[in-house]
Design a protein around this motif. Structure first.
Motif, PDB file in Angstrom:
ATOM      1  N   UNK A 168      29.784  -4.880 -66.162  1.00  0.00           N
ATOM      2  CA  UNK A 168      30.156  -3.825 -67.105  1.00  0.00           C
ATOM      3  C   UNK A 168      30.279  -2.470 -66.398  1.00  0.00           C
ATOM      4  N   UNK A 169      29.398  -2.197 -65.428  1.00  0.00           N
ATOM      5  CA  UNK A 169      29.500  -0.942 -64.676  1.00  0.00           C
ATOM      6  C   UNK A 169      30.833  -0.853 -63.942  1.00  0.00           C
ATOM      7  N   UNK A 170      31.304  -1.966 -63.414  1.00  0.00           N
ATOM      8  CA  UNK A 170      32.593  -1.992 -62.718  1.00  0.00           C
ATOM      9  C   UNK A 170      33.727  -1.613 -63.682  1.00  0.00           C
ATOM     10  N   UNK A 171      33.657  -2.163 -64.890  1.00  0.00           N
ATOM     11  CA  UNK A 171      34.675  -1.843 -65.905  1.00  0.00           C
ATOM     12  C   UNK A 171      34.606  -0.359 -66.268  1.00  0.00           C
ATOM     13  N   UNK A 172      33.400   0.136 -66.547  1.00  0.00           N
ATOM     14  CA  UNK A 172      33.232   1.526 -66.965  1.00  0.00           C
ATOM     15  C   UNK A 172      33.626   2.505 -65.860  1.00  0.00           C
ATOM     16  N   UNK A 173      33.234   2.195 -64.635  1.00  0.00           N
ATOM     17  CA  UNK A 173      33.540   3.100 -63.513  1.00  0.00           C
ATOM     18  C   UNK A 173      35.031   3.134 -63.191  1.00  0.00           C
ATOM     19  N   UNK A 199      28.559  -1.502 -75.097  1.00  0.00           N
ATOM     20  CA  UNK A 199      27.355  -0.822 -75.588  1.00  0.00           C
ATOM     21  C   UNK A 199      26.105  -1.679 -75.386  1.00  0.00           C
ATOM     22  N   UNK A 200      26.180  -2.953 -75.759  1.00  0.00           N
ATOM     23  CA  UNK A 200      24.994  -3.821 -75.712  1.00  0.00           C
ATOM     24  C   UNK A 200      24.422  -3.923 -74.306  1.00  0.00           C
ATOM     25  N   UNK A 201      25.284  -4.085 -73.337  1.00  0.00           N
ATOM     26  CA  UNK A 201      24.806  -4.246 -71.957  1.00  0.00           C
ATOM     27  C   UNK A 201      24.122  -2.965 -71.473  1.00  0.00           C
ATOM     28  N   UNK A 202      24.702  -1.814 -71.789  1.00  0.00           N
ATOM     29  CA  UNK A 202      24.072  -0.542 -71.409  1.00  0.00           C
ATOM     30  C   UNK A 202      22.772  -0.349 -72.193  1.00  0.00           C
ATOM     31  N   UNK A 203      22.767  -0.710 -73.453  1.00  0.00           N
ATOM     32  CA  UNK A 203      21.560  -0.588 -74.281  1.00  0.00           C
ATOM     33  C   UNK A 203      20.411  -1.432 -73.727  1.00  0.00           C
ATOM     34  N   UNK A 204      20.735  -2.540 -73.072  1.00  0.00           N
ATOM     35  CA  UNK A 204      19.714  -3.437 -72.520  1.00  0.00           C
ATOM     36  C   UNK A 204      19.393  -3.149 -71.060  1.00  0.00           C
ATOM     37  N   UNK A 205      19.965  -2.080 -70.518  1.00  0.00           N
ATOM     38  CA  UNK A 205      19.761  -1.770 -69.092  1.00  0.00           C
ATOM     39  C   UNK A 205      18.585  -0.812 -68.890  1.00  0.00           C
ATOM     40  N   UNK A 206      18.279  -0.532 -67.615  1.00  0.00           N
ATOM     41  CA  UNK A 206      17.203   0.404 -67.281  1.00  0.00           C
ATOM     42  C   UNK A 206      17.620   1.838 -67.644  1.00  0.00           C
ATOM     43  N   UNK A 208      17.832   4.633 -66.018  1.00  0.00           N
ATOM     44  CA  UNK A 208      18.736   5.401 -65.144  1.00  0.00           C
ATOM     45  C   UNK A 208      20.209   5.084 -65.437  1.00  0.00           C
ATOM     46  N   UNK A 209      20.495   3.841 -65.823  1.00  0.00           N
ATOM     47  CA  UNK A 209      21.877   3.471 -66.153  1.00  0.00           C
ATOM     48  C   UNK A 209      22.246   3.980 -67.543  1.00  0.00           C
ATOM     49  N   UNK A 210      21.299   3.952 -68.464  1.00  0.00           N
ATOM     50  CA  UNK A 210      21.548   4.507 -69.788  1.00  0.00           C
ATOM     51  C   UNK A 210      21.849   6.002 -69.685  1.00  0.00           C
ATOM     52  N   UNK A 211      21.076   6.697 -68.844  1.00  0.00           N
ATOM     53  CA  UNK A 211      21.305   8.139 -68.653  1.00  0.00           C
ATOM     54  C   UNK A 211      22.668   8.391 -68.004  1.00  0.00           C
ATOM     55  N   UNK A 212      23.065   7.516 -67.108  1.00  0.00           N
ATOM     56  CA  UNK A 212      24.351   7.678 -66.419  1.00  0.00           C
ATOM     57  C   UNK A 212      25.533   7.556 -67.377  1.00  0.00           C
TER      58      UNK A 212
END
Length: 320
Positions: free
Chosen positions: A180-185, A204-211, A213-217
């Motif tokens: 998902x980060x690859x898609x977003x970036x 959204x779900x994947x970011x919601x379930x992440x640490x 620092x990634x949510x803040x990013x």
């Protein structure tokens, strides 16, 4: 006399039914579902749908209750109505544990085919590669959580199983996050016009379930996406609340719960200005706190919450 008594009883029943609003019937149905009284849940949904049949989410939930009550004909009726009214999440319906009993029925494939045909029309111009990739990520994310909750909610939860499934979940989350980060970036926060409602929800779900620092990013990116109509304001509210609590602050929309360290009971985590939370929730398309708390099997009492807030903040180490 007997006929007169019967007529009076029926009349009283009608008056009582009319006194209940649609939301009240749905709330009763949800409460019964939570305690696994599926037959009564179905009955309450029937009363709700005599008033209106507009909300695809309620119709879908009713289909789940009917399936668990082994009322298959009614389950298919409500699931098909849900699809007609706007339900689109084909990845979820395929893995929903509540609907497993329907899979052996002939009507199951017809229902899935109906939904797929609808999605083919809606998604004619979607990015098919990304849509398919996000559907696989959604299944990975939700299937393992379904397994986890089945064990966690068991009468006697198996701690070893919980730990084992938890580790698998963490590994899957890490893999999904990389994708998902690859898609977003590379592409930004893609709207449902590009990857569909389900694909957009998956981001959204994947970011919601992440640490944290990634949510803040990605929180600023999601805020911008909401402004541009490419993300759901309600989903953003959940992410805002989760980040705030993880940073030691109070949440805004009351979407996050926590376990009281003294009573060991689930409660709504500390929030700012509780008096106006329903107004804030309405602004992002969320239901009232009372409705939300009921789904978590929590009794919502605003005045009691405010009385206990200072102690809850202290227990949670929340910043003023």
């Amino acid at each position: 006399m007997k006929k007169l008594i019967t007529l009076s009883f029926l009349l009283m029943n009608c008056i009582l039914m009319q006194a209940q609003t649609y939301k009240e019937w749905v709330h009763k149905a949800d409460s019964c579902y939570m305690v696994k009284n599926y037959e009564l849940s179905v009955s309450y949904y029937e009363n709700a749908f005599k008033i209106e049949q507009k909300d695809y989410a309620d119709l879908y939930d009713a289909g789940c209750s009917a399936s668990m009550a082994m009322r298959h004909k009614k389950a298919f009726k409500w699931l098909n109505l849900s699809i007609d009214k706007g339900y689109e999440n084909i990845a979820h319906i395929k893995i929903d544990e509540d609907l497993k009993s329907l899979h052996s029925e002939k009507e199951w494939n017809k229902t899935i085919d109906k939904l797929q045909k609808k999605l083919d029309v809606i998604g004619a111009n979607y990015d098919k590669v990304l849509e398919r990739q996000l559907a696989e990520i959604y299944t990975d994310d939700q299937e393992i959580r379904g397994e986890f909750m089945n064990v966690y909610r068991a009468t006697k939860p198996d701690k070893k199983k919980i730990d084992s499934i938890g580790k698998i979940m963490e590994r899957k989350d890490s893999i999904n996050l990389i994708k998902v980060m690859k898609i977003l970036d590379e592409r930004g926060w893609l709207g449902k016009n590009v990857v569909g409602t389900q694909g957009n929800q998956t981001l959204f779900m994947v970011i919601q379930h992440s640490d944290l620092k990634y949510q803040q990013k990605y929180l600023p990116m999601m805020r911008e996406a909401v402004k541009n109509g490419n993300a759901n304001p309600g989903n953003l509210a959940y992410l805002e609340d989760r980040v705030a609590l993880r940073e030691g602050k109070k949440q805004i929309y009351g979407s996050q719960s926590s376990k009281n360290k003294k009573t060991n009971k689930i409660c709504i985590a500390p929030m700012i200005d509780p008096d106006n939370v329903d107004k804030r929730r309405a602004e992002v398309g969320l239901g009232t706190m009372a409705e939300y708390a009921a789904k978590l099997n929590i009794e919502w009492n605003l005045e009691q919450y405010k009385k206990e807030l200072a102690e809850t903040e202290k227990l949670e180490n929340t910043k003023p």
